[in-house]
Structures are given as C-alpha cells and as structure tokens.
Write an enzyme that holds these catalytic residues in place. Structure first.
Site: not given
Ligand code: GUN
Length: 291
Positions: A54, A98, A121
């Site tokens: 990311k 995350q 998100d």
């Molecule tokens: N863990 C698994 N998928 C995601 C996501 O799309 N965003 C975040 N913040 N954590 C995750």
C-alpha cells in the site's frame, strides 16, 4: 473455457494512471501531495506484505505514503494517541490501520477514532451509514474495485439478480449496498444460508467473499453469469508447494460463466488502486470543505 477473464491487474494500472494525473493536479493546486498514513501493529507476515504494498503503490502515484510499524505490544492508548495526532495533522488526508489488530486493542474503538473524512478504508460508522443511505462518503476499497470490474464486464446492473456471498463489514455488506444503489435486486447469502448452491445459481451477478478455497463449484454458476471472486486463500499442494486460490473453483466456473475474475490478478490489485483513489478523493473533499 468460455468466460471472459476480467483482468484486474490491467484495470488497476488504468486506475493508478488516472490517480497519478489527479495527484499532479492536486500538487499544482495545493503545493503539496495528498498524504496517506498506513499503520501496522505487530508482525503478521501477510499484513506486513499488504501494508508495504500500500505504501509503495501510494508513492508510485505521487502520494506521500508513510508506513508506521508499531510493535505487537502496543497499547490501545498508544495507538489512539497516534491516531489523534494524524487526525489533527493538516498534511494527512488518509489514515488506514491494517486489520486484524492484536488482542489487547479494540478494533471498534480504533476504527471509530479515525476521522470519517480521512477514513480511506470506508470502515467508520459514518461512512458505512452514508453508503447505506445512498449518500456520498468514502466507500470501502474492495467493493469499489468490484464495481469497476463489473463495469469492465459490461454488466447491466439495473433490475438484475445479484447474489453476494459473505456478510463482512469490509466486503459483503458494502458490496450489497453498492449493488442496491445500482438498482440490482440483491440477495445476501452467508454461512447460515440454506440451499446456498441454489441461491448462487439464481445470480446474474455473483460476488463471493467468504475466505473458503473453491467453495463455489462450476454447477453453482448460472450460464453466462458474471462472477467476482474476492477470496484469497493460500493452499498447500501435494508436492508441498503453496498456491493462491479464490473462493470459486475457477476452472469449473470459467466453463459456465460469461465473465469471471481470476485469483490472483482479479480483485486483489483493484483494492490497492481504489485505496489510492480514495486518498485523492478524501484530500480533495476535505480541502474543498475548508475553502
Ligand atoms: N485487512 C484485510 N483487508 C483489509 C483492508 O481492506 N483494510 C484494512 N485496514 N485492513 C485489512
């Protein structure tokens, strides 16, 4: 194989190029790039890969991407204090923590603590509520990417029968809201659904986000249906090697479907591309509100 394969990798490149252009315009207008802060707590190997990707992807399109790696022993108070600081920082446009988080930290408290207008998100209850009421907020990245893949497939969603398998807050629920917003007739199926195969067979658009390798078999798919496979499951093969597979038995389903996403190379790349898009949207919307 008769289905069209929906190339998420290629579509993600197009989205990233569009974001890069938008970022350059933002820099010209505001004298700074949009800023994305990604927070990882602990050493989960998969999360380490996701967060690094990311941050790297954001830098590649000109976003100022920063990765905070905190030890697994971080307290809830320490994480909330960091979020307070990022919430107040004018140069920070997007914040992402995350998931999953270590046991001592409440996921709900953390997601609630991120400012809704920096919640790239789309997990904050305000953004979930805006989506559910058909209003504009920040939309979760994976369902947003799935909608773009459906557009690539030429899906005519109005009046169509869509089935979403999986009811998570991250994918299933927002996906159903987006399909409903596009005037599809939406069924949400989940682990307690009776006759799951039968429900899937009714779908003109089938979105599967469960996390079970090869759950959906070829004879669960309606001929000509568009199948979006959100699953990412690592399985061990007979020779001891591992392989990434989706929630849909791809070879079987591709013989029946009209179009289908592969795993890897389908939904996965779209999630990151949409995160970059959300960061640019969040930056532009917040600055527009202030002026
Ligand atoms: N863990 C698994 N998928 C995601 C996501 O799309 N965003 C975040 N913040 N954590 C995750």
């Amino acid at each position: 194989m008769s289905a069209t394969i929906l190339d998420g990798k290629k579509l993600a490149e197009t989205v990233r190029a569009e974001v890069a252009t938008g970022v350059a315009e933002f820099v010209a207008a505001h004298g700074r790039p949009p800023g994305l802060e990604v927070v990882l707590v602990g050493e989960d190997p998969a999360s380490q890969v996701y967060t690094r990707n990311k941050q790297k992807a954001s830098t590649e399109v000109g976003i100022r991407g920063k990765l905070h790696t905190l030890p697994a022993s971080t307290t809830e108070g320490e994480l909330l204090a960091l979020l307070d600081r990022l919430n107040a920082d004018e140069t920070v446009d997007g914040i992402l923590v995350q998931l999953p988080l270590p046991k001592q930290i409440s996921e709900q408290k953390v997601l609630d603590a991120i400012r809704a207008d920096k919640d790239v998100d789309g997990f904050h209850p305000v953004n979930a509520g805006l989506l559910a009421s058909g209003r504009q907020g920040l939309v979760p990245c994976t369902p947003r990417g799935c909608m773009k893949l459906l557009a690539l497939a030429g899906a005519k969603l109005e009046g169509t029968r869509a089935v979403v398998v999986g009811r998570s807050n991250i994918v299933g629920k927002p996906m159903a809201q987006l399909l409903l917003g596009a005037n599809a007739t939406v069924t949400m199926a989940h682990s307690r659904t009776k006759d799951l195969a039968e429900r899937c067979r009714e779908a003109d658009v089938l979105v599967v986000a469960v996390g079970k390798a090869d759950l959906v078999r070829g004879d669960w798919v309606k001929p000509g249906a568009i199948v979006i496979d959100v699953g990412m499951n690592r399985i061990t093969l007979a020779d001891g090697k591992s392989k990434l597979v989706g929630d849909v038995a791809f070879e079987e389903a591709a013989k029946v479907a009209g179009a289908i996403t592969p795993v890897p190379g389908g939904v996965g790349p779209m999630t990151i591309a949409c995160l970059l898009e959300n960061t640019l949207i969040a930056a532009k919307q917040r600055l527009a509100k202030k002026s």
